[in-house]
Design an enzyme around this catalytic site. Structure first.
Site, short mmCIF file in Angstrom:
data_model
loop_
_atom_site.label_atom_id
_atom_site.label_comp_id
_atom_site.label_asym_id
_atom_site.label_seq_id
_atom_site.Cartn_x
_atom_site.Cartn_y
_atom_site.Cartn_z
CG ASP A 76 -1.70 1.31 1.39
OD1 ASP A 76 -2.37 1.45 0.62
OD2 ASP A 76 -1.82 1.77 2.45
CG ASP A 116 -1.65 7.70 0.45
OD1 ASP A 116 -0.58 8.39 0.43
OD2 ASP A 116 -2.43 7.30 -0.35
#
Length: 200
Positions: free
Chosen positions: A22, A24
């Site tokens: 991922d 953020d």
């Protein structure tokens, strides 16, 4: 899986044929940046958004978060303008983005050794800009964003698309995630997953 011991963590890393991260809150420190950006975008629309409300939903894709805000506050947003204001605010603050060292170090360690991807619920322009600002973009073979799939996390679409691009079967992929919906999405994709909140 959360906070694996060192031996188990190393075993997962070495058994995985591909790594998917991922963006953020996993690779880069952007939740506060997004909180400020959303608050500015809502303020421009004459609405208030508490940072505490946002942080409970950090990691949601733009339209999923706006769905939640509309439902909970019984309002109708001008979505095109809200998204434009959000992205403008984010791009203005992009030079302040920094990597999350404990996770970024894993990507650096396996760069060139295993195929690696980013799978983020953010928009392509912002995700690539944040990775570039943190000096991480060049580490990855591909970057998959919400612009590339039909369904946001917790649907598995982002991770399945990343695995397909890397040419690796889902069960041989190891995901690094920080949000509840991202952890669920990785599980829904049939992938092993590390909760980075146990690492950083």
């Amino acid at each position: 899986m959360s906070s694996p011991d060192t031996g188990k963590f190393e075993a997962l890393l070495h058994s995985a044929r591909a790594l998917i991260f991922d963006c953020d809150g996993t690779l880069v420190k952007t939740p506060d940046l997004y909180g400020k950006g959303w608050r500015k975008a809502f303020r421009n629309a004459g609405l208030d958004m508490e940072l505490a409300w946002y942080h409970l939903r950090a990691g949601m894709s733009e339209h999923v978060l706006m769905d939640a805000y509309e439902q909970e506050h019984n309002v109708k947003l001008d979505r095109e303008r809200t998204v434009q204001d959000l992205r403008t605010a984010l791009l203005q603050d992009m030079p302040s983005v920094r990597e999350i060292q404990d996770v970024a170090s894993v990507a650096r360690r396996f760069h060139g050794l295993k195929p690696m991807a980013v799978a983020s619920g953010g928009p392509r322009e912002i995700v690539r800009a944040s990775l570039d600002a943190a000096g991480l973009l060049q580490l990855f073979d591909t970057v998959v964003t919400i612009d590339d799939v039909n369904n946001a996390k917790p649907a598995p679409d982002l991770f399945l698309e990343a695995a397909e691009r890397l040419g690796v079967t889902s069960r041989f992929c190891l995901v690094f995630e920080d949000s509840p919906q991202g952890l669920q999405a990785a599980g829904n994709a049939g992938m092993s997953v590390i909760d980075v909140n146990g690492l950083i």
